[in-house]
Design a protein around this motif. Structure first.
Motif, PDB file in Angstrom:
ATOM      1  N   ASP A 108      28.850  28.356 -25.685  1.00 20.18           N
ATOM      2  CA  ASP A 108      29.626  28.310 -24.452  1.00 20.18           C
ATOM      3  C   ASP A 108      30.455  29.573 -24.313  1.00 20.18           C
ATOM      4  OD1 ASP A 108      29.097  25.443 -23.522  1.00 20.18           O
ATOM      5  OD2 ASP A 108      29.717  25.163 -25.608  1.00 20.18           O
ATOM      6  N   LEU A 109      30.763  30.187 -25.446  1.00 28.23           N
ATOM      7  CA  LEU A 109      31.587  31.395 -25.464  1.00 28.23           C
ATOM      8  C   LEU A 109      31.205  32.227 -26.683  1.00 28.23           C
ATOM      9  CD1 LEU A 109      34.082  32.991 -24.381  1.00 28.23           C
ATOM     10  CD2 LEU A 109      35.496  31.528 -25.835  1.00 28.23           C
ATOM     11  N   VAL A 110      30.998  33.527 -26.477  1.00 34.18           N
ATOM     12  CA  VAL A 110      30.753  34.460 -27.574  1.00 34.18           C
ATOM     13  C   VAL A 110      31.918  35.443 -27.587  1.00 34.18           C
ATOM     14  CG1 VAL A 110      29.229  36.216 -28.540  1.00 34.18           C
ATOM     15  CG2 VAL A 110      28.248  34.218 -27.381  1.00 34.18           C
ATOM     16  N   ILE A 111      32.589  35.524 -28.743  1.00 35.67           N
ATOM     17  CA  ILE A 111      33.767  36.374 -28.899  1.00 35.67           C
ATOM     18  C   ILE A 111      33.385  37.600 -29.717  1.00 35.67           C
ATOM     19  CG2 ILE A 111      36.067  36.519 -29.942  1.00 35.67           C
ATOM     20  CD1 ILE A 111      36.351  33.513 -29.408  1.00 35.67           C
ATOM     21  N   ASP A 112      33.882  38.747 -29.303  1.00 34.14           N
ATOM     22  CA  ASP A 112      33.663  39.997 -30.033  1.00 34.14           C
ATOM     23  C   ASP A 112      34.460  39.938 -31.335  1.00 34.14           C
ATOM     24  OD1 ASP A 112      33.431  42.577 -31.000  1.00 34.14           O
ATOM     25  OD2 ASP A 112      34.359  43.529 -29.259  1.00 34.14           O
ATOM     26  N   GLY A 113      33.763  39.964 -32.453  1.00 34.57           N
ATOM     27  CA  GLY A 113      34.415  39.845 -33.755  1.00 34.57           C
ATOM     28  C   GLY A 113      34.705  41.160 -34.425  1.00 34.57           C
ATOM     29  N   VAL A 138      31.557  27.992 -29.883  1.00 43.54           N
ATOM     30  CA  VAL A 138      32.099  29.338 -29.794  1.00 43.54           C
ATOM     31  C   VAL A 138      31.538  30.126 -30.976  1.00 43.54           C
ATOM     32  CG1 VAL A 138      34.179  30.765 -29.816  1.00 43.54           C
ATOM     33  CG2 VAL A 138      34.217  28.511 -28.710  1.00 43.54           C
ATOM     34  N   VAL A 139      30.965  31.281 -30.701  1.00 45.77           N
ATOM     35  CA  VAL A 139      30.424  32.134 -31.746  1.00 45.77           C
ATOM     36  C   VAL A 139      31.244  33.414 -31.783  1.00 45.77           C
ATOM     37  CG1 VAL A 139      28.427  33.485 -32.500  1.00 45.77           C
ATOM     38  CG2 VAL A 139      28.091  31.205 -31.517  1.00 45.77           C
ATOM     39  N   VAL A 140      31.714  33.759 -32.991  1.00 47.86           N
ATOM     40  CA  VAL A 140      32.377  35.038 -33.197  1.00 47.86           C
ATOM     41  C   VAL A 140      31.287  35.983 -33.708  1.00 47.86           C
ATOM     42  CG1 VAL A 140      34.172  36.286 -34.434  1.00 47.86           C
ATOM     43  CG2 VAL A 140      34.561  33.905 -33.711  1.00 47.86           C
ATOM     44  N   ASP A 141      30.968  36.979 -32.912  1.00 50.87           N
ATOM     45  CA  ASP A 141      29.854  37.871 -33.189  1.00 50.87           C
ATOM     46  C   ASP A 141      30.368  39.217 -33.688  1.00 50.87           C
ATOM     47  OD1 ASP A 141      27.168  38.617 -33.276  1.00 50.87           O
ATOM     48  OD2 ASP A 141      27.174  39.328 -31.202  1.00 50.87           O
ATOM     49  N   ALA A 142      29.898  39.601 -34.872  1.00 51.25           N
ATOM     50  CA  ALA A 142      30.271  40.896 -35.454  1.00 51.25           C
ATOM     51  C   ALA A 142      29.029  41.509 -36.078  1.00 51.25           C
ATOM     52  CB  ALA A 142      31.366  40.716 -36.507  1.00 51.25           C
ATOM     53  N   PRO A 143      28.964  42.833 -36.116  1.00 46.30           N
ATOM     54  CA  PRO A 143      27.817  43.488 -36.746  1.00 46.30           C
ATOM     55  C   PRO A 143      27.705  43.100 -38.225  1.00 46.30           C
ATOM     56  CG  PRO A 143      29.157  45.077 -35.549  1.00 46.30           C
ATOM     57  CD  PRO A 143      29.921  43.791 -35.566  1.00 46.30           C
ATOM     58  N   ARG A 144      26.471  43.021 -38.702  1.00 40.22           N
ATOM     59  CA  ARG A 144      26.188  42.634 -40.079  1.00 40.22           C
ATOM     60  C   ARG A 144      26.990  43.477 -41.073  1.00 40.22           C
ATOM     61  NH1 ARG A 144      22.592  43.326 -44.460  1.00 40.22           N
ATOM     62  NH2 ARG A 144      21.581  41.386 -45.036  1.00 40.22           N
TER      63      ARG A 144
END
Length: 161
Positions: A150-155, A105-111
């Motif tokens: 498997d899952l990318v979450i909006d951080g 699972v990746v929590v993806d947020a802008p730099r």
């Protein structure tokens, strides 16, 4: 992450920060982003002391990095085999560890948001943050865990520290 402990009785969390590699500050400052990805986080120790034993059905035992002392701590952490084990941290989905993980699972947020949050915690100097961000940028550009997640979450949701 701690809120996940309340969902089940058999959840354990292994923090990537526990596997920070003891290095002198001058060594840290001299690392290129590639070297930082490979050397700041002791992924071999995570594999050998935590992930491999758990995969074999054995308890994991490892020493945590002591951030206040700037060295390895003396206490040994134990994670019981069985149940759910969450391994959190920026570099834990690296190719060499993926075979030990059932779900990524990746929590993806802008730099910019990541930097803002790191500054808000007040733990790090701007120079440290710049070095860490350079390493994380390298990691995400070349080993992008979002590609295999498997899952990318909006951080972008607010985080309470």
């Amino acid at each position: 992450m701690r809120e996940l402990n309340g969902l089940r009785d058999d959840v354990a969390i292994i923090e990537g920060d526990d596997f920070y590699r003891p290095l002198t500050e001058s060594t840290r400052e001299a690392l290129t982003p590639l070297e930082a990805v490979d050397l700041l986080f002791d992924w071999e120790r995570l594999r050998d002391e935590a992930l491999a034993p758990l995969l074999r059905g054995e308890d994991a035992r490892y020493r945590r990095y002591d951030w206040e002392a700037g060295r390895m701590g003396e206490d040994v952490a134990t994670v019981s085999a069985g149940g759910v084990v969450l391994v959190e941290g920026c570099y834990v989905a690296r190719p060499a560890l993926r075979g030990y993980l059932d779900l990524i699972v990746v929590v993806d947020a802008p730099r910019e948001l990541c930097i803002e949050r790191q500054l808000a915690r007040g733990d790090d100097e701007p120079e440290q943050i710049a070095r860490w961000r350079a390493a994380e940028d390298w990691y995400f550009e070349r080993q992008d865990p979002r590609r295999v997640a498997d899952l990318v979450i909006d951080g972008t949701a607010p985080i309470a520290w």
